[in-house]
Design an enzyme around this catalytic site. Structure first.
Site, short mmCIF file in Angstrom:
data_model
loop_
_atom_site.label_atom_id
_atom_site.label_comp_id
_atom_site.label_asym_id
_atom_site.label_seq_id
_atom_site.Cartn_x
_atom_site.Cartn_y
_atom_site.Cartn_z
N ARG A 1 -4.34 9.58 3.34
CA ARG A 1 -3.06 10.22 3.68
C ARG A 1 -2.18 10.39 2.44
O ARG A 1 -1.52 11.40 2.25
CB ARG A 1 -2.35 9.32 4.71
N MET B 1 5.96 6.75 17.87
CA MET B 1 5.61 7.74 16.84
C MET B 1 4.21 8.31 16.97
O MET B 1 4.01 9.49 16.77
CB MET B 1 5.76 7.12 15.46
N LYS C 1 0.84 -1.22 0.00
CA LYS C 1 0.00 0.00 0.00
C LYS C 1 0.87 1.26 0.00
O LYS C 1 0.70 2.14 -0.83
CB LYS C 1 -0.90 -0.03 1.24
N ASN C 2 1.79 1.33 0.95
CA ASN C 2 2.51 2.60 1.11
C ASN C 2 3.51 2.87 -0.01
O ASN C 2 3.83 4.02 -0.28
CB ASN C 2 3.17 2.67 2.49
N ASP D 1 -5.24 7.34 8.91
CA ASP D 1 -5.61 6.87 10.24
C ASP D 1 -5.66 7.99 11.26
O ASP D 1 -4.81 8.88 11.26
CB ASP D 1 -4.59 5.83 10.70
#
Ligand SMILES: CC(=O)N[C@H]1[C@@H](OP(=O)(O)OP(=O)(O)OC[C@H]2O[C@@H](n3ccc(=O)[nH]c3=O)[C@H](O)[C@@H]2O)O[C@H](CO)[C@@H](O)[C@@H]1O
Ligand SMILES: C=C(OP(=O)(O)O)C(=O)O
Length: 437
Positions: A97, A342, A22-23, A121
């Site tokens: 995003r 994070m 995905k990323n 998210d």
């Protein structure tokens, strides 16, 4: 909101092939905006977030041709910049995003890039300063409409290479700045760059389009700007977060599973981190074979103290797998501290696991201690709502290991990042059914 019903407590068995990442896909798709020539991309996952980004590209005027499963050709030769000022863009751009990464390529090629506050998210503050400070360093003018939460950068005379030390090794921030810098005049040096495999893939793709990026894989990237870029063919890597999810799934359900074609050399600390939880992983060619295990025991440190699993920018352990590690630990032998450095709101889903009978103490928003049951006691089925993509998959794994039938609502969160997940899980024996909204 769609729903999954999951009858837990069954062992699974078989092979599962990870989807394209995905990323990585989100970065690579934005890069097609950098050239008027045809770009062919293979292994694109068929998931909500990626499909939303493809829709945005289409609305921008990119010509898209489906060539096969996961294989598309993109030609960005006639871009409709008016779409960027439309109401439709405000809705579509803010729904994920990854859309933030259209700004760098648009700024580089057309001298302007706009974006509404991107979605993704809800896992705590997710600032964009690194992106925009990078563009400003390259000579862009920045404006922000607070009311509409709309960001804009403009550089009518083009961008100029610069030295920059990023305030944080932001993944999408680095990708965005790299995509802007490849067409800037002169040399750009990015220090404290993110360097995870998906960024390396982006840089390799850009180089194959004619860019001149060196230092790929390190946190110091040097980019010699070029006048224009051409077409290319690119294949997306398997999704390492999906691979980690399937490792966790195998351990929690005590199943024998083979994960096919994982690209071992790009998994970093992921296999070793699961091994520290006592999970056996065998490397078979490019596959991971996980044998059925009665129990797995968390290894302490050499001095006997309790293991901490914490996230860190690559090559550290990815934050996107910590929720999965946490759920796996609920049935391990031993104790662990999970430290999500994070993101501030990513551990709140543990309340649901506690409801299911897991022994977890949420120490603060960033840290949770898990005391494993070692399968002496099963998790109990329950009804839950998926709060974010990785908590969602973790709850799904918990439900598959639990006694009884669980219900998960808001499964769109899971569909954002996992392709056809119910069908693929059924193929290895899971009892899961989907109800559409
Ligand atoms: C679409 C996409 O690719 N999303 C990924 C991307 O998000 P994204 O690129 O949005 O995340 P960033 O890398 O910018 O930052 C993630 C979080 O970590 C913090 N931070 C980051 C770097 C650093 O050196 N120190 C630090 O504290 C940031 O403040 C932020 O809270 O990278 C994240 C971190 O791997 C992943 O969770 C997301 O899945
Ligand atoms: C946080 C994630 O995604 P996004 O950045 O798209 O919200 C994720 O993939 O775990």
């Amino acid at each position: 909101m769609g729903t999954f019903q999951i009858e837990g407590g069954h062992k699974l068995k078989g092979e599962i092939t990870p989807q394209g990442a995905k990323n990585e896909a989100l970065q690579i798709l934005c890069a097609v905006l950098l050239t008027p020539e045809k770009v062919i991309i293979e292994n694109i996952p068929d998931i909500l977030d990626v499909n939303k980004l493809i829709k945005i590209l289409e609305n921008l005027g990119v010509k898209i041709q489906k060539l096969g499963k996961g294989k598309f050709a993109f030609t960005a030769d006639e871009i409709n910049l008016e779409y960027l000022e439309s109401e439709l863009f405000k809705q579509e751009g803010s729904s994920l995003r990854g859309s933030i990464m259209i700004v760098g390529p648009l700024l580089a090629r057309f001298g302007k890039g706009y974006i509404p506050r991107p979605g993704g998210d809800k896992i705590g503050r997710r600032r964009l300063d690194t992106h925009f400070e990078g563009f400003i360093n390259l000579g862009a003018k920045f404006r922000y409409n607070k009311e509409e939460r709309f960001y804009g950068v403009e550089a009518p005379k083009g961008l100029k290479g610069a030295y920059m030390l990023l305030d944080q090794a932001s993944v999408t921030g680095t990708a965005n700045i790299v995509m802007a810098a490849v067409l800037a005049k002169g040399t750009t040096t990015i220090y404290n760059a993110a360097c995870e495999p998906y960024l390396q893939q982006l840089c390799k793709m850009l180089n194959s389009m004619g860019a001149n990026i060196s230092g790929v894989g390190s946190n110091l990237l040097i980019i010699e700007g070029v006048k224009s870029l051409g077409g290319c063919k690119h294949r997306i890597l398997p999704d390492m977060i999906e691979i980690g999810s399937w490792i966790g799934l195998a351990a929690m359900t005590r199943s024998e599973i083979t994960i096919k074609n994982v690209s071992w050399e790009n998994l970093g600390l992921i296999p070793e981190t699961f091994r520290k939880l006592g999970i056996k992983l065998n490397k078979k060619g490019d596959d991971i074979h996980i044998p059925s295990q009665k129990e797995y025991e968390i290894q302490g440190y050499i001095d006997g103290s309790i293991l901490t699993v914490a996230d860190a920018p690559w090559p550290g352990f990815t934050p996107d797998l910590l929720s999965i590690v946490l759920v796996v630990c609920t049935q391990a032998k031993g104790s662990v501290l999970i430290h999500q450095k994070m993101f501030e709101s990513r551990l709140f889903f543990v309340d649901k696991l506690i409801d299911m009978g897991a022994k977890i103490i949420l120490c603060d928003p960033h840290r949770a201690t898990v005391i494993g049951h070692n399968f002496q006691s099963n998790l109990k089925a329950t009804t839950m709502v998926s709060p974010d993509i990785r908590a969602g998959i973790s709850l799904l794994i918990a439900a598959l290991s639990a006694q009884g039938t669980s219900t998960i609502h808001n499964i769109e969160q899971i569909d954002r990042g996992y392709e056809n997940i119910d069908e693929r899980l059924r193929a290895i024996g899971a009892k899961i059914t989907r109800t559409e909204p």
